[in-house]
Design a protein around this motif. Structure first.
Motif, short mmCIF file in Angstrom:
data_model
loop_
_atom_site.label_atom_id
_atom_site.label_comp_id
_atom_site.label_asym_id
_atom_site.label_seq_id
_atom_site.Cartn_x
_atom_site.Cartn_y
_atom_site.Cartn_z
N LEU A 1 43.81 -119.80 22.40
CA LEU A 1 43.23 -119.66 22.97
C LEU A 1 43.78 -118.05 22.82
N GLU A 2 42.17 -116.75 22.87
CA GLU A 2 43.24 -115.62 23.05
C GLU A 2 42.94 -115.21 24.57
N TRP B 1 47.94 -117.81 22.73
CA TRP B 1 48.82 -118.98 23.41
C TRP B 1 48.02 -119.83 22.26
N ILE B 2 49.35 -120.87 22.17
CA ILE B 2 48.85 -121.99 20.80
C ILE B 2 49.87 -123.23 22.10
N ASP C 1 54.97 -112.47 16.52
CA ASP C 1 55.01 -113.45 16.30
C ASP C 1 54.41 -114.51 16.12
N VAL C 2 53.99 -114.02 17.76
CA VAL C 2 52.86 -115.53 17.92
C VAL C 2 51.65 -114.86 17.27
N HIS D 1 53.74 -118.82 23.36
CA HIS D 1 52.83 -117.34 24.04
C HIS D 1 53.72 -116.03 23.43
N GLY D 2 53.03 -114.99 23.65
CA GLY D 2 54.47 -113.81 24.24
C GLY D 2 54.17 -113.16 25.11
#
Length: 161
Positions: free
Chosen positions: A79-80, A106-107, A143-144, A120-121
Motif C-alpha cells: 500500500l501507498e 507498507w509491504i 529505503d522502504v 514500513h518507513g
C-alpha cells in the motif's frame, strides 16, 4: 521447438557441449525470482535475485514481547499511504497524516487475521538498527520506498534469528 533448433546448433555438435551451452544460456536468459531475507540479529533485510545479493538495508525489528515472527512468508499487501490502526486503542490514522508512524509505504507479509507485520518507513529514524517496533520492520523512508518498487505481491520473505 528444441533448444538446438532455436540456437541453430550444427548437427555435428556434441550433446555434452550443447548441454553446457544450454546451461549458460539458461543462466543468462532466465530471470531468477526475487526474495527477501530478514536477519533479526544483524538488523538487516537483504534483497536477493536467485542467489545473488542485490542490496541490504538496515532495519528496526520487534521489541521484547512484540517480536518479529520467524519463518517463511510472502508479501501479502502493498500500500501507498497506508492507514495505521493503533493496536491499543483501535484509532485509525489515515495515510499522509504526519502522525501516521508507517510513512508512505507498507509491504505486509504476516497476519494473524487481526494484526499485521510488514515493512514500513518511520518518522523516528533513530530507531533503525534497534529492537523498537511492535513486530514490524521499520526502515529509513527512502529505503522502504526503494524496496516497495522492487518487490511484488507474493515475493518470498524469510525471517531468521
Amino acid at each position: 521447438m528444441s533448444l538446438a533448433s532455436e540456437l541453430k546448433v550444427p548437427s555435428h555438435t556434441s550433446t555434452k557441449i550443447l548441454a553446457s551451452q544450454a546451461a549458460n544460456i539458461n543462466n543468462n536468459l532466465i530471470i531468477q525470482p526475487l526474495h527477501l531475507e530478514i536477519s533479526l540479529r544483524n538488523r538487516r533485510v537483504t534483497l536477493y535475485r536467485g542467489k545473488n545479493r542485490i542490496k541490504s538495508y538496515p532495519i528496526a525489528v520487534g521489541r521484547q514481547n512484540w517480536e518479529t515472527p520467524i519463518g517463511n512468508f510472502r508479501v501479502r499487501t502493498m500500500l501507498e499511504n497506508p492507514t495505521w490502526i493503533n493496536p491499543f486503542t483501535g484509532k485509525a490514522i489515515p495515510g499522509g497524516d504526519p502522525e501516521n508512524p508507517l510513512g508512505k509505504y507498507w509491504i505486509g507479509f504476516w497476519t494473524n487475521g487481526k494484526n499485521w507485520v510488514g515493512f514500513h518507513g518511520t518518522p523516528n529514524p533513530d530507531s533503525v538498527g534497534k529492537a523498537a517496533s511492535h513486530g514490524c520492520i521499520r526502515m529509513y523512508n527512502n529505503d522502504v520506498r526503494e524496496l516497495f518498487y522492487q518487490v511484488n505481491m507474493g515475493t518470498p520473505v524469510t525471517v531468521v534469528r
